[in-house]
Design a protein around this motif. Structure first.
Motif, PDB file in Angstrom:
ATOM      1  N   SER A 159     -16.090  -7.511 -23.793  1.00 27.77           N
ATOM      2  CA  SER A 159     -15.198  -8.436 -24.662  1.00 27.77           C
ATOM      3  C   SER A 159     -13.832  -8.343 -24.441  1.00 27.77           C
ATOM      4  O   SER A 159     -13.120  -9.034 -25.163  1.00 27.77           O
ATOM      5  CB  SER A 159     -15.685  -7.952 -26.059  1.00 27.77           C
ATOM      6  OG  SER A 159     -15.147  -6.377 -26.323  1.00 27.77           O
ATOM      7  N   VAL A 209     -13.082 -18.789 -19.915  1.00 26.09           N
ATOM      8  CA  VAL A 209     -13.326 -18.836 -21.422  1.00 26.09           C
ATOM      9  C   VAL A 209     -12.665 -17.242 -21.796  1.00 26.09           C
ATOM     10  O   VAL A 209     -12.689 -16.342 -21.129  1.00 26.09           O
ATOM     11  CB  VAL A 209     -14.830 -18.532 -21.962  1.00 26.09           C
ATOM     12  CG1 VAL A 209     -15.644 -17.375 -21.066  1.00 26.09           C
ATOM     13  CG2 VAL A 209     -14.997 -18.498 -23.335  1.00 26.09           C
ATOM     14  N   THR A 210     -12.021 -17.444 -22.879  1.00 24.04           N
ATOM     15  CA  THR A 210     -11.070 -16.208 -23.320  1.00 24.04           C
ATOM     16  C   THR A 210     -11.841 -15.218 -23.904  1.00 24.04           C
ATOM     17  O   THR A 210     -13.470 -15.250 -24.214  1.00 24.04           O
ATOM     18  CB  THR A 210      -9.986 -16.570 -24.332  1.00 24.04           C
ATOM     19  OG1 THR A 210     -10.751 -17.286 -25.578  1.00 24.04           O
ATOM     20  CG2 THR A 210      -9.095 -17.656 -23.839  1.00 24.04           C
ATOM     21  N   SER A 262     -12.424 -13.773 -26.723  1.00 27.01           N
ATOM     22  CA  SER A 262     -13.040 -13.952 -27.819  1.00 27.01           C
ATOM     23  C   SER A 262     -14.331 -15.173 -27.835  1.00 27.01           C
ATOM     24  O   SER A 262     -15.066 -15.320 -28.762  1.00 27.01           O
ATOM     25  CB  SER A 262     -12.173 -14.309 -28.978  1.00 27.01           C
ATOM     26  OG  SER A 262     -11.511 -15.633 -28.866  1.00 27.01           O
ATOM     27  N   GLY A 263     -13.979 -15.970 -27.010  1.00 24.89           N
ATOM     28  CA  GLY A 263     -14.952 -17.022 -26.703  1.00 24.89           C
ATOM     29  C   GLY A 263     -14.491 -18.158 -27.534  1.00 24.89           C
ATOM     30  O   GLY A 263     -15.101 -19.174 -27.261  1.00 24.89           O
ATOM     31  N   ILE A 264     -13.232 -18.151 -28.145  1.00 20.64           N
ATOM     32  CA  ILE A 264     -12.797 -19.421 -29.159  1.00 20.64           C
ATOM     33  C   ILE A 264     -12.311 -20.555 -28.137  1.00 20.64           C
ATOM     34  O   ILE A 264     -12.370 -21.487 -28.277  1.00 20.64           O
ATOM     35  CB  ILE A 264     -11.775 -18.867 -29.939  1.00 20.64           C
ATOM     36  CG1 ILE A 264     -12.539 -18.150 -31.116  1.00 20.64           C
ATOM     37  CG2 ILE A 264     -10.876 -19.958 -30.548  1.00 20.64           C
ATOM     38  CD1 ILE A 264     -11.544 -17.458 -31.790  1.00 20.64           C
ATOM     39  N   ASN A 265     -11.543 -20.149 -26.963  1.00 20.28           N
ATOM     40  CA  ASN A 265     -10.913 -20.961 -26.384  1.00 20.28           C
ATOM     41  C   ASN A 265     -11.489 -21.248 -24.864  1.00 20.28           C
ATOM     42  O   ASN A 265     -12.014 -20.204 -24.162  1.00 20.28           O
ATOM     43  CB  ASN A 265      -9.339 -20.503 -26.019  1.00 20.28           C
ATOM     44  CG  ASN A 265      -8.516 -20.690 -27.242  1.00 20.28           C
ATOM     45  OD1 ASN A 265      -8.455 -19.466 -27.918  1.00 20.28           O
ATOM     46  ND2 ASN A 265      -8.401 -21.759 -27.862  1.00 20.28           N
ATOM     47  N   THR A 266     -11.856 -22.377 -24.529  1.00 26.44           N
ATOM     48  CA  THR A 266     -12.415 -22.547 -23.045  1.00 26.44           C
ATOM     49  C   THR A 266     -11.412 -23.832 -22.500  1.00 26.44           C
ATOM     50  O   THR A 266     -10.617 -24.423 -23.009  1.00 26.44           O
ATOM     51  CB  THR A 266     -13.590 -23.426 -23.307  1.00 26.44           C
ATOM     52  OG1 THR A 266     -13.527 -24.428 -24.108  1.00 26.44           O
ATOM     53  CG2 THR A 266     -14.682 -22.183 -23.933  1.00 26.44           C
ATOM     54  N   SER A 307     -19.639 -20.655 -22.439  1.00 26.77           N
ATOM     55  CA  SER A 307     -19.912 -19.984 -23.566  1.00 26.77           C
ATOM     56  C   SER A 307     -20.054 -18.512 -23.275  1.00 26.77           C
ATOM     57  O   SER A 307     -20.503 -18.162 -22.019  1.00 26.77           O
ATOM     58  CB  SER A 307     -20.707 -20.640 -24.503  1.00 26.77           C
ATOM     59  OG  SER A 307     -22.162 -20.383 -23.838  1.00 26.77           O
TER      60      SER A 307
END
Length: 123
Positions: free
Chosen positions: A30, A51-52, A54-58, A71
């Motif tokens: 993470s 992907v960042t 946190s998974g929020i930004n791609t 993802s």
């Protein structure tokens, strides 16, 4: 030690779909930005998607925007690449990568790499 294992490649017809997976171990998943790159014979390595932590930004390379989706699942230490509407020019070895710097398409910014999985798209 850190290990990234790429799976999911194969041979599909143009217009088809594939889902690649990259399972990570030996690192605090993470805390790493993740990305997919590809390399076709005789060509330079190309950034596909990132992907960042946190998974929020791609973010995506221009050639795959609207067709591929990256993802991650931090509970499974895995990053995915859903590839739709595949084209023959998507044929390449796809590798995931882990790095500390988000929003970068520069391979040198990534510390760890998977072994790659072959994707072949027939016309």
């Amino acid at each position: 030690q850190v290990q990234l294992v790429d799976t999911g490649g194969g041979l599909v017809q143009a217009g088809g779909s594939l889902r690649l997976s990259c399972a990570a171990s030996g690192l605090t998943f993470s805390t790493y930005a993740m990305a997919w790159f590809r390399q076709a014979p005789g060509k330079e390595r190309e950034f596909v998607a990132g992907v960042t932590r946190s998974g929020i930004n791609t973010y995506y390379g221009d050639s795959v925007k609207g067709r591929f989706t990256i993802s991650r699942d931090n509970t499974k230490n895995t990053v995915y690449l859903q590839m739709n509407s595949l084209k023959p020019e998507d044929t390449a070895v796809y590798s995931c990568a882990a790095g500390r710097t988000a929003f970068t398409s520069t391979p040198a910014q990534y510390a760890y790499w998977g072994q790659g999985t072959q994707v072949t798209i027939s016309s």
